[in-house]
Design an enzyme around this catalytic site. Structure first.
Site, PDB file in Angstrom:
ATOM      1  N   SER A  57       0.955 -35.550  24.697  1.00  0.00           N
ATOM      2  CA  SER A  57       0.720 -34.723  25.674  1.00  0.00           C
ATOM      3  C   SER A  57       1.107 -34.949  26.974  1.00  0.00           C
ATOM      4  O   SER A  57       1.044 -36.025  27.454  1.00  0.00           O
ATOM      5  CB  SER A  57      -0.561 -33.906  25.722  1.00  0.00           C
ATOM      6  OG  SER A  57      -1.287 -33.606  24.435  1.00  0.00           O
TER       7      SER A  57
HETATM    8  N1  SAH Z   1      -3.433 -36.211  21.671  1.00  0.00           N
HETATM    9  C1  SAH Z   1      -2.265 -36.222  21.129  1.00  0.00           C
HETATM   10  C2  SAH Z   1      -1.397 -34.967  21.006  1.00  0.00           C
HETATM   11  C3  SAH Z   1      -0.585 -35.307  19.812  1.00  0.00           C
HETATM   12  S1  SAH Z   1       0.225 -33.681  19.133  1.00  0.00           S
HETATM   13  C4  SAH Z   1      -1.060 -37.224  22.209  1.00  0.00           C
HETATM   14  O1  SAH Z   1      -1.375 -36.989  23.461  1.00  0.00           O
HETATM   15  O2  SAH Z   1      -0.514 -37.864  21.663  1.00  0.00           O
HETATM   16  C5  SAH Z   1      -0.712 -32.848  18.008  1.00  0.00           C
HETATM   17  C6  SAH Z   1      -1.418 -33.846  16.891  1.00  0.00           C
HETATM   18  O3  SAH Z   1      -2.030 -33.067  15.982  1.00  0.00           O
HETATM   19  C7  SAH Z   1      -0.222 -34.477  16.135  1.00  0.00           C
HETATM   20  O4  SAH Z   1      -0.395 -35.854  16.174  1.00  0.00           O
HETATM   21  C8  SAH Z   1      -0.420 -33.956  14.891  1.00  0.00           C
HETATM   22  O5  SAH Z   1       0.197 -34.619  13.616  1.00  0.00           O
HETATM   23  C9  SAH Z   1      -1.828 -33.521  14.594  1.00  0.00           C
HETATM   24  N2  SAH Z   1      -2.151 -32.649  13.609  1.00  0.00           N
HETATM   25  C10 SAH Z   1      -1.521 -31.379  13.445  1.00  0.00           C
HETATM   26  N3  SAH Z   1      -2.218 -30.636  12.513  1.00  0.00           N
HETATM   27  C11 SAH Z   1      -3.196 -31.405  12.177  1.00  0.00           C
HETATM   28  C12 SAH Z   1      -4.560 -31.346  11.171  1.00  0.00           C
HETATM   29  N4  SAH Z   1      -4.600 -30.027  10.672  1.00  0.00           N
HETATM   30  N5  SAH Z   1      -5.461 -32.094  11.529  1.00  0.00           N
HETATM   31  C13 SAH Z   1      -5.443 -33.194  12.193  1.00  0.00           C
HETATM   32  N6  SAH Z   1      -4.153 -33.404  12.862  1.00  0.00           N
HETATM   33  C14 SAH Z   1      -3.141 -32.667  13.011  1.00  0.00           C
END
Ligand code: SAH
Length: 203
Positions: A57
């Site tokens: 993010s």
């Molecule tokens: N806070 C993280 C954001 C990552 S983007 C950062 O700043 O790096 C969103 C994340 O949610 C991804 O890593 C994706 O793999 C995860 N994600 C997507 N669907 C999900 C689910 N159903 N359960 C758990 N994680 C999930």
């Protein structure tokens, strides 16, 4: 460090006021959370790819969502979407313990290594579907969802402590979502909107 100071100044100008949060951002090397070839861009004001079609993010959005959680040092937090672990690191600086759930094993294990390397030990990792929350460790004072949710999962509501805050981008993927905060009080939920954000979808 110079870049991190500049980031903190920029966040202050954009209305982030919480001193503990700004100190955490100053302490966390954001460049550790992006792939090697993205390091020169780690402090740009935007999300960056981290593999598996996912993104770290934008720092401002991570800061804004964290400030909405209003964490105290004794709080327990559930994070859905570990991703790079950058948001996790911020939470670990501010709360007593962070429980973080990620659907991709590979992202979770990379994040775990990075966070341990930074000496952050108050974090538990789980690989699975974040829609189910993490019932074994409920209840949580804060729950943060870092992927776009078409709807708010009942599990999150159930696993939230009285007085707890749930921060989640609600809406269709690949467009803008409304950043919502729900407060739990007397078993009821009060919802507030905090502008628009753009997240990859919950899978
Ligand atoms: N806070 C993280 C954001 C990552 S983007 C950062 O700043 O790096 C969103 C994340 O949610 C991804 O890593 C994706 O793999 C995860 N994600 C997507 N669907 C999900 C689910 N159903 N359960 C758990 N994680 C999930």
């Amino acid at each position: 460090m110079k870049q991190r100071l500049a980031l903190v100044e920029q966040l202050k100008r954009r209305g982030i006021r919480d001193d503990r949060l700004l100190e955490a951002i100053l302490a966390i090397p954001r460049e550790n959370f992006v792939p090697r070839f993205q390091k020169p861009r780690a402090y740009e004001d935007r999300p960056l790819p981290i593999g598996k079609g996912q993104t770290i993010s934008q720092a401002y959005v991570a800061a804004l969502m964290t400030s909405l959680l209003e964490l105290s040092p004794s709080d327990r937090v559930l994070e859905i979407g570990t991703g790079s672990g950058y948001q996790t690191a911020i939470l670990a600086h501010l709360a007593e313990h962070v429980y973080t759930v990620e659907v991709f094993d590979e992202l979770s294990s990379h994040a775990k290594k990075r966070l341990h390397a930074l000496g952050l030990s108050n974090i538990s990792f789980r690989v699975g579907d974040g829609r189910e929350g993490w019932p074994e460790h409920a209840h949580y004072n804060g729950i943060i969802v870092t992927a776009a949710a078409a709807e708010i999962s009942d599990a999150w509501k159930e696993q939230l402590e009285e007085g707890g805050r749930l921060v989640v981008p609600v809406g269709e993927p690949y467009s803008e979502q409304i950043l919502q905060r729900l407060w739990k009080s007397g078993g009821q939920f009060r919802a507030e909107n905090h502008g628009y954000v753009r997240f990859v979808p919950l899978l």
